[in-house]
Design a protein around this motif. Structure first.
Motif, PDB file in Angstrom:
ATOM      1  N   GLU A 223       0.583  -1.169   0.029  1.00  0.00           N
ATOM      2  CA  GLU A 223       0.142  -0.119  -0.191  1.00  0.00           C
ATOM      3  C   GLU A 223       0.726   1.562   0.155  1.00  0.00           C
ATOM      4  OE1 GLU A 223      -3.448   0.132  -0.102  1.00  0.00           O
ATOM      5  OE2 GLU A 223      -3.199  -1.583  -0.946  1.00  0.00           O
ATOM      6  N   LEU A 224       1.854   1.381   0.299  1.00  0.00           N
ATOM      7  CA  LEU A 224       2.752   2.333   0.531  1.00  0.00           C
ATOM      8  C   LEU A 224       3.361   2.719   0.047  1.00  0.00           C
ATOM      9  CD1 LEU A 224       4.636   4.703   2.367  1.00  0.00           C
ATOM     10  CD2 LEU A 224       6.229   2.599   2.305  1.00  0.00           C
ATOM     11  N   MET A 225       3.857   1.426  -1.794  1.00  0.00           N
ATOM     12  CA  MET A 225       4.334   1.915  -2.388  1.00  0.00           C
ATOM     13  C   MET A 225       3.440   2.303  -3.247  1.00  0.00           C
ATOM     14  SD  MET A 225       6.804  -0.810  -5.151  1.00  0.00           S
ATOM     15  CE  MET A 225       5.464  -1.945  -5.971  1.00  0.00           C
ATOM     16  N   ASP A 230       1.110   5.023  -9.484  1.00  0.00           N
ATOM     17  CA  ASP A 230      -0.330   4.616 -10.073  1.00  0.00           C
ATOM     18  C   ASP A 230      -0.426   2.940 -10.224  1.00  0.00           C
ATOM     19  OD1 ASP A 230      -2.797   4.246 -12.097  1.00  0.00           O
ATOM     20  OD2 ASP A 230      -2.458   6.244 -12.567  1.00  0.00           O
ATOM     21  N   GLU A 231      -1.514   1.762 -10.750  1.00  0.00           N
ATOM     22  CA  GLU A 231      -0.668   0.526 -10.817  1.00  0.00           C
ATOM     23  C   GLU A 231      -1.490   0.754 -12.121  1.00  0.00           C
ATOM     24  OE1 GLU A 231      -3.200  -2.585  -8.338  1.00  0.00           O
ATOM     25  OE2 GLU A 231      -4.612  -1.059  -8.054  1.00  0.00           O
ATOM     26  N   GLU A 237       6.445  -6.853 -12.869  1.00  0.00           N
ATOM     27  CA  GLU A 237       6.830  -6.908 -12.298  1.00  0.00           C
ATOM     28  C   GLU A 237       7.217  -6.758 -10.910  1.00  0.00           C
ATOM     29  OE1 GLU A 237       9.249  -4.958 -15.022  1.00  0.00           O
ATOM     30  OE2 GLU A 237       7.276  -6.003 -14.627  1.00  0.00           O
ATOM     31  N   PHE A 238       6.185  -5.362 -10.434  1.00  0.00           N
ATOM     32  CA  PHE A 238       6.102  -4.775  -8.857  1.00  0.00           C
ATOM     33  C   PHE A 238       5.050  -4.801  -8.448  1.00  0.00           C
ATOM     34  CE2 PHE A 238       9.496  -2.388 -11.449  1.00  0.00           C
ATOM     35  CZ  PHE A 238      11.051  -1.984 -10.307  1.00  0.00           C
ATOM     36  N   GLY A 239       3.685  -5.483  -9.218  1.00  0.00           N
ATOM     37  CA  GLY A 239       2.735  -5.872  -8.698  1.00  0.00           C
ATOM     38  C   GLY A 239       1.731  -4.899  -8.665  1.00  0.00           C
ATOM     39  N   GLY A 240       2.180  -3.645 -10.384  1.00  0.00           N
ATOM     40  CA  GLY A 240       1.268  -2.913 -10.869  1.00  0.00           C
ATOM     41  C   GLY A 240       0.152  -3.877 -11.925  1.00  0.00           C
ATOM     42  N   LYS A 241      -0.423  -3.146 -12.731  1.00  0.00           N
ATOM     43  CA  LYS A 241      -1.464  -3.967 -14.214  1.00  0.00           C
ATOM     44  C   LYS A 241      -0.598  -3.219 -15.692  1.00  0.00           C
ATOM     45  CE  LYS A 241      -5.350  -3.083 -11.961  1.00  0.00           C
ATOM     46  NZ  LYS A 241      -6.536  -2.796 -11.574  1.00  0.00           N
TER      47      LYS A 241
END
Length: 296
Positions: A223-225, A230-231, A237-241
């Protein structure tokens, strides 16, 4: 009593501004007359970064800035061109993303598991080139950049030597003070802890506070990141879309465009002609490209 406290509290921002302006004037006097690229480098914002880095101590900031000016005069960071360091970027171990974070900061993506060379000197020139490039691409009013570090494939056997890590930290802290806004270390393996125990001692307190560890299963760190990114822009690879594959040829074209901008900024148009004519390698036409999703 409340009224007195309230008035005093309201005056602080103005007093802080006046205090900072006074310190900047003191630093300018301490540095003395400047010319050429040193004059161009030493903007009021630059003076403020060096003062901030030394807790507004003019003597310490003066020493720090003088050392940076000496380093810049010999190292020539603004003269480095992509052709000279392109081999370092072939695997995509370090590159500038085309999206910014939520605060408008340039983003450098680092993938230490993709290390492809052994020459530390050129690795450092590659790093300095991309720091300068990140600064070149900052929007007006923004002074800092963000780092995203992906540990996929990282191990002690292919990690950068402690010497390289120490030199990286030295350059960032001493010659680019207050340029790093935040650095996220994404999903480092447990074995990284041993490496980190050594490296963290090279970090000053301010830089240390900017380094954040993110683990995909730790909700708070994720959540901090996401509060910074913006997702939709953040790579998977960093948990985004965002789906993104590094393309060295396309990135090289973008860097040649930025070399033209940098050459104009610093007054190196004659050197740019050498680059564009292929004196540092085969010519690549600088055409507009997009290597990652743009910020929404």
């Amino acid at each position: 009593m409340f009224r007195l406290w309230s008035n005093s509290h309201q005056d602080r921002p103005e007093n802080d501004t006046l205090h900072r302006e006074s310190k900047v004037k003191e630093l300018k006097v301490a540095i003395g007359p400047l010319s050429g690229r040193s004059l161009q480098f030493c903007t009021d914002a630059c003076f403020m970064r060096y003062l901030e880095a030394r807790n507004w101590n003019v003597d310490k900031a003066t020493k720090m800035l003088e050392e940076s000016l000496k380093w810049r005069s010999t190292y020539g960071p603004e003269e480095i061109r992509w052709r000279e360091v392109a081999v370092e970027g072939e695997t995509g171990k370090l590159f500038r993303a085309t999206f910014h974070d939520r605060q408008g900061r340039s983003v450098l993506i680092l993938k230490p598991g993709l290390q492809n060379t052994a020459a530390i000197d050129n690795q450092m020139r590659h790093l300095v080139y991309l720091i300068e490039n990140a600064i070149l691409n900052l929007p007006e009013g923004q002074e800092q950049m963000a780092w995203l570090i992906d540990f996929t494939g990282w191990s002690l056997s292919n990690s950068v030597p402690v010497k390289s890590a120490r030199e990286t930290i030295h350059i960032l802290q001493n010659h680019y003070p207050e340029r790093l806004g935040i650095a996220f270390l994404y999903n480092p393996p447990r074995i990284f802890e041993a490496f980190w125990k050594v490296v963290k001692y090279f970090l000053d307190a301010k830089t240390f506070e900017k380094v954040k560890f993110v683990y995909p299963k730790n909700k708070d760190s994720v959540e901090l990141m996401r509060s910074y990114f913006d997702e939709e822009n953040l790579p998977t690879e960093f948990g985004g879309k965002a789906t993104f594959n590094y393309d060295h040829e396309e990135f090289s074209k973008m860097m040649l465009q930025d070399d033209a901008k940098s050459a104009t900024l610093w007054g190196f148009d004659d050197k740019l002609q050498l680059v564009s004519k292929g004196h540092f390698g085969a010519e690549v036409a600088p055409e507009p490209v997009c290597i990652a999703p743009s910020a929404s």
